[in-house]
Design a protein around this motif. Sequence first.
Motif, PDB file in Angstrom:
ATOM      1  N   UNK A 265      47.290   8.846  45.701  1.00 36.68           N
ATOM      2  CA  UNK A 265      47.208   9.933  44.717  1.00 36.68           C
ATOM      3  C   UNK A 265      45.755  10.258  44.381  1.00 36.68           C
ATOM      4  N   UNK A 266      44.941   9.193  44.225  1.00 36.95           N
ATOM      5  CA  UNK A 266      43.557   9.401  43.817  1.00 36.95           C
ATOM      6  C   UNK A 266      42.617   9.526  45.025  1.00 36.95           C
ATOM      7  N   UNK A 267      43.191   9.427  46.222  1.00 38.56           N
ATOM      8  CA  UNK A 267      42.468   9.658  47.482  1.00 38.56           C
ATOM      9  C   UNK A 267      41.237   8.764  47.661  1.00 38.56           C
ATOM     10  N   UNK A 268      41.369   7.484  47.260  1.00 39.62           N
ATOM     11  CA  UNK A 268      40.233   6.566  47.430  1.00 39.62           C
ATOM     12  C   UNK A 268      39.855   6.419  48.898  1.00 39.62           C
ATOM     13  N   UNK A 269      40.801   6.711  49.806  1.00 40.66           N
ATOM     14  CA  UNK A 269      40.453   6.565  51.226  1.00 40.66           C
ATOM     15  C   UNK A 269      39.447   7.638  51.652  1.00 40.66           C
ATOM     16  N   UNK A 270      39.219   8.614  50.754  1.00 38.33           N
ATOM     17  CA  UNK A 270      38.182   9.606  51.060  1.00 38.33           C
ATOM     18  C   UNK A 270      36.980   9.472  50.113  1.00 38.33           C
ATOM     19  N   UNK A 271      36.799   8.257  49.540  1.00 41.90           N
ATOM     20  CA  UNK A 271      35.627   7.976  48.701  1.00 41.90           C
ATOM     21  C   UNK A 271      34.376   8.094  49.581  1.00 41.90           C
ATOM     22  N   UNK A 272      33.253   8.681  49.148  1.00 43.00           N
ATOM     23  CA  UNK A 272      32.952   9.172  47.804  1.00 43.00           C
ATOM     24  C   UNK A 272      33.301  10.653  47.572  1.00 43.00           C
ATOM     25  N   UNK A 273      33.903  11.314  48.604  1.00 44.15           N
ATOM     26  CA  UNK A 273      34.289  12.719  48.373  1.00 44.15           C
ATOM     27  C   UNK A 273      35.208  12.804  47.146  1.00 44.15           C
ATOM     28  N   UNK A 274      36.140  11.833  47.027  1.00 47.37           N
ATOM     29  CA  UNK A 274      36.932  11.680  45.809  1.00 47.37           C
ATOM     30  C   UNK A 274      36.368  10.475  45.061  1.00 47.37           C
ATOM     31  N   UNK A 275      36.396  10.525  43.723  1.00 50.27           N
ATOM     32  CA  UNK A 275      35.599   9.567  42.941  1.00 50.27           C
ATOM     33  C   UNK A 275      36.238   8.188  42.750  1.00 50.27           C
ATOM     34  N   UNK A 276      37.488   8.002  43.150  1.00 44.75           N
ATOM     35  CA  UNK A 276      38.130   6.706  42.884  1.00 44.75           C
ATOM     36  C   UNK A 276      37.733   5.677  43.936  1.00 44.75           C
ATOM     37  N   UNK A 277      37.116   4.559  43.520  1.00 46.49           N
ATOM     38  CA  UNK A 277      36.778   3.513  44.501  1.00 46.49           C
ATOM     39  C   UNK A 277      37.973   2.591  44.751  1.00 46.49           C
ATOM     40  N   UNK A 278      37.893   1.849  45.848  1.00 51.49           N
ATOM     41  CA  UNK A 278      38.920   0.824  46.115  1.00 51.49           C
ATOM     42  C   UNK A 278      38.236  -0.319  46.863  1.00 51.49           C
ATOM     43  N   UNK A 290      58.960  -5.779  51.780  1.00 49.40           N
ATOM     44  CA  UNK A 290      59.651  -4.492  51.790  1.00 49.40           C
ATOM     45  C   UNK A 290      58.758  -3.365  52.301  1.00 49.40           C
ATOM     46  N   UNK A 291      59.251  -2.134  52.177  1.00 49.97           N
ATOM     47  CA  UNK A 291      58.460  -0.968  52.609  1.00 49.97           C
ATOM     48  C   UNK A 291      57.133  -0.911  51.867  1.00 49.97           C
ATOM     49  N   UNK A 292      57.166  -1.288  50.590  1.00 44.05           N
ATOM     50  CA  UNK A 292      55.957  -1.211  49.772  1.00 44.05           C
ATOM     51  C   UNK A 292      54.902  -2.164  50.332  1.00 44.05           C
ATOM     52  N   UNK A 293      55.336  -3.366  50.719  1.00 40.54           N
ATOM     53  CA  UNK A 293      54.404  -4.352  51.276  1.00 40.54           C
ATOM     54  C   UNK A 293      53.830  -3.839  52.604  1.00 40.54           C
ATOM     55  N   UNK A 294      54.694  -3.290  53.473  1.00 39.39           N
ATOM     56  CA  UNK A 294      54.199  -2.780  54.766  1.00 39.39           C
ATOM     57  C   UNK A 294      53.156  -1.676  54.514  1.00 39.39           C
ATOM     58  N   UNK A 295      53.459  -0.804  53.548  1.00 39.99           N
ATOM     59  CA  UNK A 295      52.516   0.282  53.242  1.00 39.99           C
ATOM     60  C   UNK A 295      51.188  -0.282  52.757  1.00 39.99           C
ATOM     61  N   UNK A 296      51.246  -1.328  51.929  1.00 41.47           N
ATOM     62  CA  UNK A 296      50.025  -1.934  51.401  1.00 41.47           C
ATOM     63  C   UNK A 296      49.193  -2.535  52.529  1.00 41.47           C
ATOM     64  N   UNK A 297      49.837  -3.308  53.410  1.00 40.90           N
ATOM     65  CA  UNK A 297      49.108  -3.996  54.485  1.00 40.90           C
ATOM     66  C   UNK A 297      48.507  -2.985  55.469  1.00 40.90           C
ATOM     67  N   UNK A 298      49.268  -1.950  55.788  1.00 46.20           N
ATOM     68  CA  UNK A 298      48.784  -0.962  56.765  1.00 46.20           C
ATOM     69  C   UNK A 298      47.676  -0.097  56.147  1.00 46.20           C
ATOM     70  N   UNK A 299      47.770   0.138  54.837  1.00 47.75           N
ATOM     71  CA  UNK A 299      46.718   0.889  54.148  1.00 47.75           C
ATOM     72  C   UNK A 299      45.428   0.061  54.139  1.00 47.75           C
ATOM     73  N   UNK A 300      45.546  -1.237  53.847  1.00 51.20           N
ATOM     74  CA  UNK A 300      44.363  -2.115  53.788  1.00 51.20           C
ATOM     75  C   UNK A 300      43.623  -2.089  55.123  1.00 51.20           C
ATOM     76  N   UNK A 301      44.394  -2.120  56.207  1.00 47.53           N
ATOM     77  CA  UNK A 301      43.776  -2.098  57.543  1.00 47.53           C
ATOM     78  C   UNK A 301      42.980  -0.808  57.751  1.00 47.53           C
ATOM     79  N   UNK A 302      43.577   0.294  57.334  1.00 49.73           N
ATOM     80  CA  UNK A 302      42.908   1.595  57.510  1.00 49.73           C
ATOM     81  C   UNK A 302      41.686   1.720  56.602  1.00 49.73           C
ATOM     82  N   UNK A 303      41.705   0.983  55.477  1.00 54.54           N
ATOM     83  CA  UNK A 303      40.559   1.046  54.561  1.00 54.54           C
ATOM     84  C   UNK A 303      39.428   0.127  55.013  1.00 54.54           C
ATOM     85  N   UNK A 304      39.626  -0.591  56.127  1.00 50.77           N
ATOM     86  CA  UNK A 304      38.523  -1.367  56.699  1.00 50.77           C
ATOM     87  C   UNK A 304      38.698  -2.870  56.686  1.00 50.77           C
TER      88      UNK A 304
END
Length: 465
Positions: A265-278, A290-304
């Motif tokens: 929602x806050x688009x931290x994956x496009x920081x600093x273009x969007x202001x929310x850090x992660x 569950x699905x939520x866990x898979x989404x979390x793990x796959x997001x973490x990988x994409x975030x570096x």
Amino acid sequence: MSLSLKKTPIPEQDPKIRTNNFSEVALGYTEEDAATEAARCLQCKTAPCRQGCPVEVDIPAFIGHIKKGDIQAAADNLKAVNSLPAVCGRVCPQEEQCEKFCVLGKKGEPVAVGRLERYAADYLLKNAKPATPLKYAADAQKVAVIGSGPAGLTTAGDLAKMGYKVTIFEALHMPGGVLMYGIPEFRLPKSVVQAEIQVLKEIGVAVQVNFVVGKTLTVDELMDEEGYDAVFIGTGAGLPYFMGVPGENHSGVYSANEFLTRSNLMKAYRFPEYKTPIYVGKKVAVIGGGNVAMDGARTALRLGAEKSYIVYRRSEKELPARAEEVHHAHEEGIIFQLLTAPIEVLGNEQGWVRGMKSVRMELGEPDASGRRSPVEIPGSEFEIEVDVIVVAIGQGPNPLIQATTKGLATNKKGNITADPETGATSKPGVFAGGDIVTGAATVILAMGAGKKAARAIDAYLKEKK
Ligand SMILES: Cc1cc2nc3c(=O)[nH]c(=O)nc-3n(C[C@H](O)[C@H](O)[C@H](O)COP(=O)(O)OP(=O)(O)OC[C@H]3O[C@@H](n4cnc5c(N)ncnc54)[C@H](O)[C@@H]3O)c2cc1C
Ligand code: SF4
């Protein structure tokens, strides 16, 4: 020509490439793929697949239109009963719904109803013309819909089509609920969610964002002072649960809700273009299966993150996530640390996470859910080195409305008590559905509940008039 026993595959981004971006993993059927898959449908007269669809999509009819090459008709057919077909085509657990009942599933793989639904719905989005605004009677009754997740959006769309003046009140700054803040862009592009919501706005549904019912105004104030004739509550299950282990308050422990909201929602994956850090660090452990866990793990990988673990206390067979999500997670290199339960979060001198003490588990007797329950193996303690922990072990009901609405009955867990057939609550004129009633479930079940509630609200308002 004999029919293929297998679904037509859907083109996907290569796992090595996609872990470096947030673009969609599944690219969608081409015209040829869709024609090949639609040709597998036998157009059964009894259409057993339909009994698995909570929003009553006429599955053989829409697939029949694709067979004939009339994609607009297929899309119109879907849209008549389902306000969010492009969403459902992407994230609905079809394998547990319509496809489970498809006759082809007896000998081979069922028709890929979801992929065809996405194909037709995307055609509509690509060729979108503004929807025609509906005409409302001057004395049309007013309905307030609280929450803009799939339950609220479905109720709002159906009631608007029945001629009621509907306003959605949403606490966040964007409508869509979990579709916007929870499910990542690479599974469900936010432009798709907003495009489907845009159609609802065009037909006349008003959407008020940044409006927290229970704080800005209460349910009673909406009814008694603002003149709403009925209210639908679809406020979802957004309250994160934590593990309750020592050290869980160290910096670097997120709830999945916070982690995914920051990214999506806050688009931290496009920081600093969007202001929310992660902060992800190098090694991330996501707790849950569950699905939520898979989404979390796959997001973490994409975030570096260099290593992203799923830590789950049962075995792979019991993972509650959709098989497709687990398959994608494996392809992307997520490390599955199964039969493992964290017992302590370890911190460094600055108060940041440095690791996790865990125990190994084995499977015992089946529990109430029918799944074999995990039993701790004595003396099996070990440490996993991690910088960030994301807790994805479930969510409870958002509590504010229950606490501020007179006469609204709830159960022990704090979910609103509602009739499963009508959504009627203990308070006259107030209906509820989706995760706030059932606990965390699925998009399509929330939409099914919204559909039933819309019919019941219509009956209630006709009677009232
Ligand atoms: C990360 C994640 C991944 C998921 N993946 C899938 C999947 O792949 N497939 C699937 O079928 N399901 C999936 N689910 C589950 C699914 O998203 C939910 O079951 C569904 O969104 C529930 O819909 P809802 O309308 O009941 O509530 P929500 O989608 O939770 O929407 C509730 C809305 O109400 C708003 N709200 C809350 N309180 C107030 C208030 N007081 N005033 C105003 N507004 C308020 C919230 O801000 C929110 O926007 C997933 C869930 C998560 C968290
Ligand atoms: S059951 Fe399968 S083959 Fe039969 S109409 Fe439904 S989707 Fe087509």
